[in-house]
Design a protein around this motif. Sequence first.
Motif, short mmCIF file in Angstrom:
data_model
loop_
_atom_site.label_atom_id
_atom_site.label_comp_id
_atom_site.label_asym_id
_atom_site.label_seq_id
_atom_site.Cartn_x
_atom_site.Cartn_y
_atom_site.Cartn_z
N ASP A 471 98.38 1.03 -30.71
CA ASP A 471 98.47 1.40 -32.12
C ASP A 471 99.17 2.74 -32.34
O ASP A 471 99.77 2.95 -33.39
CB ASP A 471 97.06 1.46 -32.71
CG ASP A 471 97.07 1.58 -34.22
OD1 ASP A 471 97.81 0.82 -34.87
OD2 ASP A 471 96.36 2.46 -34.75
N MET A 541 94.87 -12.10 -35.76
CA MET A 541 93.96 -10.98 -35.51
C MET A 541 93.00 -11.35 -34.40
O MET A 541 92.56 -12.51 -34.30
CB MET A 541 93.19 -10.63 -36.79
CG MET A 541 92.17 -9.52 -36.61
SD MET A 541 91.30 -9.14 -38.13
CE MET A 541 92.61 -8.36 -39.06
N ILE A 551 86.98 -3.15 -32.10
CA ILE A 551 88.27 -2.83 -32.69
C ILE A 551 89.04 -4.13 -32.91
O ILE A 551 89.04 -5.02 -32.06
CB ILE A 551 89.08 -1.89 -31.77
CG1 ILE A 551 88.47 -0.49 -31.77
CG2 ILE A 551 90.54 -1.81 -32.19
CD1 ILE A 551 89.19 0.49 -30.86
N THR A 553 92.70 -5.99 -33.48
CA THR A 553 94.14 -5.83 -33.32
C THR A 553 94.83 -6.92 -34.13
O THR A 553 94.43 -8.09 -34.09
CB THR A 553 94.57 -5.94 -31.85
OG1 THR A 553 94.19 -7.22 -31.33
CG2 THR A 553 93.93 -4.85 -31.02
N THR A 554 95.84 -6.54 -34.85
CA THR A 554 96.56 -7.47 -35.72
C THR A 554 98.03 -7.49 -35.32
O THR A 554 98.61 -6.45 -35.01
CB THR A 554 96.45 -7.05 -37.20
OG1 THR A 554 95.09 -6.87 -37.54
CG2 THR A 554 97.09 -8.08 -38.11
N THR A 582 102.42 -4.44 -34.89
CA THR A 582 101.03 -4.51 -34.44
C THR A 582 100.24 -3.33 -35.00
O THR A 582 100.79 -2.26 -35.27
CB THR A 582 100.93 -4.48 -32.90
OG1 THR A 582 101.53 -3.26 -32.41
CG2 THR A 582 101.62 -5.67 -32.28
N GLY A 583 98.95 -3.54 -35.18
CA GLY A 583 98.07 -2.49 -35.65
C GLY A 583 96.69 -2.67 -35.08
O GLY A 583 96.31 -3.77 -34.66
N ALA A 584 95.93 -1.59 -35.05
CA ALA A 584 94.56 -1.66 -34.51
C ALA A 584 93.66 -0.75 -35.32
O ALA A 584 94.09 0.31 -35.81
CB ALA A 584 94.54 -1.26 -33.04
N GLY A 585 92.41 -1.15 -35.48
CA GLY A 585 91.44 -0.34 -36.19
C GLY A 585 90.10 -1.03 -36.26
O GLY A 585 90.01 -2.25 -36.08
N SER A 591 93.67 -2.34 -40.05
CA SER A 591 94.45 -2.87 -38.93
C SER A 591 95.59 -3.75 -39.43
O SER A 591 96.72 -3.66 -38.94
CB SER A 591 93.52 -3.67 -38.00
OG SER A 591 94.25 -4.37 -37.03
N SER A 592 95.30 -4.58 -40.43
CA SER A 592 96.31 -5.48 -40.97
C SER A 592 97.45 -4.72 -41.64
O SER A 592 98.63 -5.06 -41.48
CB SER A 592 95.67 -6.45 -41.97
OG SER A 592 94.67 -7.23 -41.35
N LYS A 594 98.38 -1.60 -41.09
CA LYS A 594 99.14 -0.88 -40.05
C LYS A 594 100.17 -1.80 -39.42
O LYS A 594 101.31 -1.41 -39.16
CB LYS A 594 98.20 -0.33 -38.98
CG LYS A 594 97.43 0.92 -39.38
CD LYS A 594 96.61 1.42 -38.20
CE LYS A 594 95.91 2.73 -38.50
NZ LYS A 594 95.13 3.21 -37.33
#
Length: 623
Positions: A471, A541, A551, A553-554, A582-585, A591-592, A594
């Motif tokens: 991320d 996701m 967490i 990840t998307t 990609t994103g993470a949270g 996350s989406s 990002k």
Amino acid sequence: MAATTAAAAFFTNRQPTFILSPPKTKVNASLLFFHCNNSKPFFKTTISCSLQKPPPSLYPRITASRPEYIPNRIPDPNYVRVFDTTLRDGEQSPGATLTSKEKLDIARQLAKLGVDIIEAGFPAASKEDFEAVRTIAKEVGNAVDAESGYVPVICGLSRCNERDIKTAWEAVKYAKRPRIHTFIATSGIHMEHKLRKTKQQVVEIARSMVKFARSLGCDDVEFSPEDAGRSDRKFLYEILGEVIKAGATTLNIPDTVGITMPTEFGKLIADIKANTPGIENVVISTHCQNDLGLSTANTIAGACAGARQVEVTINGIGERAGNASLEEVVMAFKCRGEHILGGLYTGINTRHIVMASKMVEEYTGLHVQPHKAIVGANAFAHESGIHQDGMLKHKGTYEIISPEDIGLERSSEAGIVLGKLSGRHALKDRLKELGYELNDEQLGTIFWHFKAVAEQKKRVTDADLIALVSDEVFQPEVVWKLLDMQVTCGTLGLSTATVKLMDANGEEHVACSTGTGPVDSAYKAVDLIVKEPATLLEYSMNAVTEGIDAIATTRVLIRGEKSQLSTHASTGETVKRTFSGTGAGMDIVVSSVKAYIGALNKMLGFKDQLPAKDSVERTSVSA
């Protein structure tokens, strides 16, 4: 009978003359007789299923030194050059678009690996591709290792026409060791339906274009007969002989559609080596596609038959089903080269494999399958009780490769558990064990995000750390950055989202929108700020660990309405380029968003670099 052909080449670096048992003769395992073109007498050998270690005298000792680079020959007959085409063929994977910064990062990692040749791209495809290749040539192509003198060859691909070749040369000429790689199709089906040219016309084009490349001042020219696996043998010998006369230094033999079997491809290389005039003055290369899952096997069979350059990609990415995987081919040579493959070896520093794999995976958005050989998440996992028992007693019971050999450290046995009280040093050590080599700035960014996660979770797992690195480190250049967001959703009314973004100049922008759900409304709010229409093609996701506090990840794949066009060389189909993010949270909506912003940033990185209609068109190639 075909199996004996490939096996014979395992024991010699010279062209063998095969004497096989008659078809009706019953052969025990693989009984074969062969004779090398030297003064030694005939040998008789049996390949047993147990792969018992033969007498050491049969194999030369593998040396660790990299031989001097000479374009058309290799001083050590056992050395195999590694030609990486991740940045060219690998980028042709759908959704694997890379920015210039990402290409440069990957090229630097490939240099750390020690690949001999980096095919940096197809310079004539677009202005952006040209600039990326030129930047790599200037920076990576001149970074000479002070101790060993190593510097990678920087190669640019071109079709057999003067415009492509000139453009490729203008891009790579800044490297200390530049190379032009040019190709033209030679199979009957390609010449008739795609090129619509005769054999004589194709030979003349190939000859003249290789000669033209040499006339520009390039003394390292590679030629590929596209779809060699389905080409007429006699025609192959003819055209290869002509390009050798014209000045080609490397002949690459591509199985473009991945149709050949290992014994068949090995025989092709052996036949070319035996029947092409002037073949002793060039290096033979292989390029194997993976349509039937045989790219690694074909590549090794080609090397055993006399090829001394292998064209591969990190994680095996590439057109359709992909290419031969660098990590698989290299580790096969490392594990079996001395004892089974006649002493073949490469100059790859395998301890950098994991980092290269992770970087390519994150930048392209193409996830590595868990059971992928060498670099898959399960490659060194043991769940069966019998296997675990064996591993506890001796790791060699079920592991033929040590994870440390590829840069994957075993989990610390000191009992250290990362949590909110863990310090920067503990985090750095664990990331290093996972294969990540981060600078101080990257580590600092990861550390504070790690602390934020640790405040909400009692224990931060390896999977959490991998998601955080993905991320924060493996992201495109920032055009837009998410600052804050707030969503309202449920069954009592429309979902609404308020998003605050910061642009590259540091200015803040706020927008609100409604939608069918929290993600939809947030994406629409982002669109109101960015003002670059895009279509969401894929959305996925995953929770990286178990538990409600995991967490997320998307990954998203988008296509912009103003995206750069790509024309496929084989089909002529024109499609719009796609971009992944990609994103993470710990918040799935964050996350989406990002991930969506990451994909937009990558797309916007190309916006101002589109070629004019009368300029060079974006073209995908398959050689």
